[in-house]
Design an enzyme around this catalytic site. Structure first.
Site, mmCIF file in Angstrom:
data_model
loop_
_atom_site.group_PDB
_atom_site.id
_atom_site.type_symbol
_atom_site.label_atom_id
_atom_site.label_comp_id
_atom_site.label_asym_id
_atom_site.label_seq_id
_atom_site.Cartn_x
_atom_site.Cartn_y
_atom_site.Cartn_z
ATOM 1 N N LYS A 170 -11.034 5.646 3.141
ATOM 2 C CA LYS A 170 -12.389 5.205 3.484
ATOM 3 C C LYS A 170 -13.395 5.607 2.408
ATOM 4 O O LYS A 170 -14.217 4.779 2.013
ATOM 5 C CB LYS A 170 -12.787 5.809 4.833
ATOM 6 N N CYS A 179 -13.917 -0.445 7.538
ATOM 7 C CA CYS A 179 -13.034 -0.898 6.467
ATOM 8 C C CYS A 179 -13.187 0.025 5.260
ATOM 9 O O CYS A 179 -14.290 0.390 4.895
ATOM 10 C CB CYS A 179 -13.397 -2.312 6.025
ATOM 11 N N HIS A 187 -9.387 3.303 -2.335
ATOM 12 C CA HIS A 187 -8.038 2.772 -2.123
ATOM 13 C C HIS A 187 -7.600 1.862 -3.270
ATOM 14 O O HIS A 187 -7.510 0.654 -3.107
ATOM 15 C CB HIS A 187 -7.993 2.032 -0.784
ATOM 16 N N CYS A 232 0.822 -1.220 0.000
ATOM 17 C CA CYS A 232 0.000 0.000 0.000
ATOM 18 C C CYS A 232 0.852 1.266 0.000
ATOM 19 O O CYS A 232 0.323 2.365 -0.134
ATOM 20 C CB CYS A 232 -0.952 -0.003 1.179
#
Lengths: 399, 480
Positions: free
Chosen positions: A340, A213, A344, A88
């Site tokens: 969020k 998540c 992503h 990431c």
């Protein structure tokens, strides 16, 4: 310590695609979408690019390996293209490569572009089953939510925080990002959500529910960097320069040595400390104007704000509940909606965060524009709490 | 003097409520009502005959060193591998390889006793032999076998020193009486009429065999204190005892009400049950029927009371969780085409070369201990993990399977594919040093907490169904 690259590199232009479930686009279309905006913003010709860094983390489900997919998609002028992957943190890693090329004098104009096309797998969540043949024989049957959920259990244990208090605090983290994301036309999720909905959402990996998540999104983001001198010569004003770029990678002590209690990110503490040194920041809580941090999960953001030395260890949840990181708080965090809500797409995320800092520092952030920000800090975390890559970037006005 | 030196057992935690199973199937098979009482043991989805045999062997070796074992015999009719030595997997899991002879024995419900006879004879020269028996038999939905069978394992260590049950004698007959069979292409047993099995099989084959065994031992039927004889027909052992002059009080309980019939393991499971309560001087006769008869006679010695405490059959039986969900039983046994989702599709191919290089780590749970700083770590690595050491090539192998550990952090994951969701896993730490992110098994919400004590257990991690069912084994943490 080395002298660092403070103010040696300026961001000449940036671009970012719309994030989301981009059923209409493959990785190639997303790359071009971000790149077109970036090149236009930079105001240079493609043939002036001298090097490129290309980040994707799960390339096996879209473009495949190497620098070729970027070069062929954009028809780059046969310049060096380096494919980088650091989970990431890949996007920031691409940016780091481009900045170092400029800072070293090896290139006057360098491109960093990150992309991830995840919504062609046929199921929700990140693709699983990665790792080598040995890992396949012993690694726990885990997922990202399950790994980060354990940060929550360890944090509660280490600081005596009740399950109820923590759930409220991490719920607020997500609530705030939804409030912010609602003002961002490029965000994946643009809807404010009630606290009750967040707290009562189905469990994904206890204690993390659905709203704890971040989603899985498609998207791309890009930056062209040069030196502040060249930027000025090109007639740019409100120049944004790089103040610090730091990376810290786990060496196995958290996952294999009983000295780590699971409640914090060892690497983030190191990377942020080095970044403040490089940027010459003495009191981050007073000097940093805004953050985009790696809120892959709500609890990650909460703990990260402690490891970035902004909230006191074990007290971050109180700052969150006090609204310290809200859009109207002392230091807004995830003003663009964060992972969020902005989304992503792994390889693009670090560059997406820098894109928001860049817009804010130039006063171009529209309805979510903050008042007079001077220093912006971004943070990515690749991997799991027990083994990860933490990357930190500080950018600010060039003065 | 050769005999049994130590014993151990293993029973899966789950117990299927027979009434619940019957209730699900009575629309189709109302005739099973008579069997709808009590419970049978039910392997977790990650257990097979190898994993159960490993657990029974560990129990058996509670106070003995595995490295002293020279022979392993593994009896089962459900060996997970047709060609790959199953007993060798047990050996590797126990960290025994050198000077070890490993043998699989199967093909009959008397495989357990045949293995015991082989183990005892192999130990006459003083080399300790481990005999493990386990079965996890499949049965058709709504069949009597489904209710009668149980899953479980037993292990016995044979030797000549500190013998707790001396072998008095043994006797075997072999004849191809096919009461039931399971062909190479079949998943399930196929059996003939019970009355024929009783009248032409048991009644005509077993009494002469017992008579011959008693004669070889110079004993009378009335000398037998414990008579062990597995059978799916509860009246048969009593009948055989009566026909052989063995007292009715000597006939051991078949454990049908709480455990079920554990196949090739059952004679040894019942033997462990008998040994647990036996007193010095007791004579135990073990009879197993299956294309012939094996008969063994033991005499319990004074050493029995000196044997270190272990879980044994009673301990594992006491660790129990009732399962009333018959659908779960079907799913765990792969009898239900359940929608597993795309996350169950990931390739499970095993690099056999990696498995070989790392077999002590993967099958033995062997970590490392740094000679420089003393830090225990898992896995064993080239550079010490201690941030204040980082010595190079400094680690000696360090076996960790027997160490108790504790939960540092955990989660219950509903996203990842698990045959028994949610998947529990977490960071476990060993007080000696060392930690790793481990899958948990046999775990419930009430048991898994930060700080909870856990025990490592050898389990199936993955089943590579794309390549004919290569089971990947590794260690998981289970609540103590």
């Amino acid at each position: 310590m080395a002298r660092g690259i403070k103010d040696k590199v300026a961001i000449l232009g940036m671009g970012c695609s719309k994030f989301g479930e981009r059923w209409d686009s493959g990785a190639e279309e997303l790359m071009l979408e971000a790149y077109k905006e970036c090149l236009k913003d930079a105001g240079i010709d493609q043939n002036q690019l001298q090097a490129a860094w290309f980040s994707t983390a799960i390339d096996e489900v879209h473009v495949g390996k190497s620098g070729i997919p970027l070069s062929t998609t954009l028809r780059l002028p046969n310049i060096p293209v380096t494919h980088v992957e650091n989970m990431c943190a890949s996007g920031t890693e691409a940016f780091r490569g481009a900045c170092y090329a400029v800072a070293s004098g090896a290139a006057d104009f360098a491109l960093a572009l990150g992309v991830e096309k995840l919504k062609d797998t046929g199921y929700g969540g990140l693709p699983g089953g990665r790792g080598g043949p040995l890992q396949a024989l012993w690694n726990a049957n885990g997922t990202a939510p399950g790994n980060f959920a354990q940060l929550a259990t360890a944090y509660m244990t280490a600081h005596g925080v009740s399950g109820e208090d923590l759930k409220k605090a991490i719920g607020h983290v997500s609530w705030k990002s939804h409030q912010n994301g609602a003002k961002n036309p490029k965000a994946h999720l643009q809807k404010a959500v009630e606290m009750d909905t967040i707290l009562n959402a189905p469990m994904i990996a206890s204690p993390l529910g659905l709203f704890d998540c971040c989603g899985v999104s498609d998207g791309a983001a890009a930056a062209i960097v040069t030196t502040p001198e060249i930027a000025k010569a090109l007639g740019k004003h409100d120049i944004v320069s790089v103040k610090a770029l730091q990376l810290s990678v786990s060496n196995g002590s958290e996952s294999g040595h009983n000295s780590w209690d699971g409640s914090y990110f060892h690497t983030t503490r190191i990377a942020s400390k080095k970044a403040y040194e490089e940027a010459g920041i003495k009191s981050p809580r007073d000097e940093v104007s805004m953050f985009e941090v790696h809120d892959c999960f709500s609890v990650t953001e909460l703990v990260t704000m402690e490891d970035l030395h902004i909230s006191e260890t074990g007290k971050g949840w109180r700052d969150v509940l006090d609204g310290f990181y809200d859009a109207d708080g002392k230091i807004p965090c995830q003003i663009d909606g964060g992972l969020k809500c902005f989304g992503h797409p792994i390889g693009a995320s670090g560059l997406r965060m820098l894109y928001e800092m860049y817009l804010q520092l130039q006063g171009k952030a529209g309805p979510r524009q903050l008042k007079d920000p001077r220093i912006g800090m971004t943070h990515n975390l690749g991997g799991a709490p027990r083994e990860n890559i933490s990357s930190v970037a500080i950018v600010g006005r060039y003065e | 003097m050769v005999g049994i030196v130590a014993f151990g057992a293993y029973v899966p935690r789950l117990r299927l409520n027979r009434q619940a199973a019957y209730d699900a199937n009575k629309w189709f098979a109302p005739g099973l009502r008579g069997l709808a009482k009590g419970e049978r043991s039910m392997a977790n989805w990650d257990e097979d005959s190898i994993t159960m045999a490993v657990e029974a062997s560990r129990d058996c070796l509670t106070s003995h060193k595995a490295e002293d074992v020279r022979n392993i015999y593994f009896a089962s009719t459900t060996h997970p591998f047709k060609d790959r030595q199953n007993a060798g997997v047990i050996g590797t899991a126990l960290n025994v390889e050198q000077n070890l002879s490993a043998t699989d024995i199967g093909g009959s419900l008397k495989a357990g006793t045949s293995a015991l006879i082989a183990g005892l004879n192999a130990s006459r020269g003083g080399a300790p032999s481990l005999v493990a028996a386990a079965d996890k038999r499949m049965a058709r939905v709504a069949s009597a076998n489904e209710l009668n069978y149980g899953d479980g394992a037993a292990a016995l260590l044979c030797g000549t020193e500190n013998v707790i049950a001396r072998l008095v004698g043994h006797h075997s007959v072999s004849m191809d009486f096919v009461d039931h069979f399971r062909g190479d292409e079949a998943e399930f047993d196929y059996g003939w009429e019970e009355r024929w099995i009783r009248d032409e099989g048991y009644s005509k084959i077993v009494p002469p065999a017992i008579k011959a065994a008693l004669a070889a031992c110079k004993l009378k039927g009335s000398d037998i204190t414990h008579f062990i004889m597995p059978s799916l027909m509860p009246a048969v052992p009593k009948q055989m005892a009566k026909m052989s002059g063995i007292g009715e009080g000597a006939v051991r309980d078949l454990l049908g009400a709480t455990l079920g019939d554990t196949g090739a393991a059952h004679a040894l499971v019942m033997l462990v049950d008998a040994l647990e309560g036996a007193k010095a001087g007791d004579r135990i006769m073990v009879v197993a029927f299956g294309q012939g008869v094996d008969t063994l006679v033991f005499e319990v010695t004074a050493e029995k009371d000196k044997l270190a405490k272990r879980k044994g059959l009673s301990g594992w039986m006491a660790r129990r969780k009732e399962e009333k969900n018959y659908m779960k039983f079907l799913a765990f046994n792969d009898m239900l085409p359940i929608d597993k989702g795309m996350r169950a599709e990931f390739d499970k191919k095993t690099a056999l070369s990696v498995l070989w290089r790392k077999r002590d780590m993967i099958y033995g749970l062997v970590g490392g201990k740094c000679r420089v700083c003393g830090t225990v770590q898992f896995p064993r690595s080239q550079v010490c993990v201690n941030p204040n050491c980082h010595a190079i090539e400094s680690q000696d192998p360090y076996a960790m399977a027997g160490l108790e550990c504790a939960v540092m952090s955990f989660t219950a994951d509903s996203l990842t594919y698990s045959p028994d969701p949610p998947a529990y896993y977490g960071m476990i730490t060993f007080p000696e040093g060392g930690r790793f992110m481990a899958d948990f098994t046999d775990s419930d919400k009430e048991q898994v907490k930060v700080g909870a004590k856990m025990r490592m257990t050898f389990r199936i991690r993955d089943n590579d169904t794309m390549r004919g069912g290569f089971k990947r084994y590794f260690w998981k943490a289970a609540p103590v």
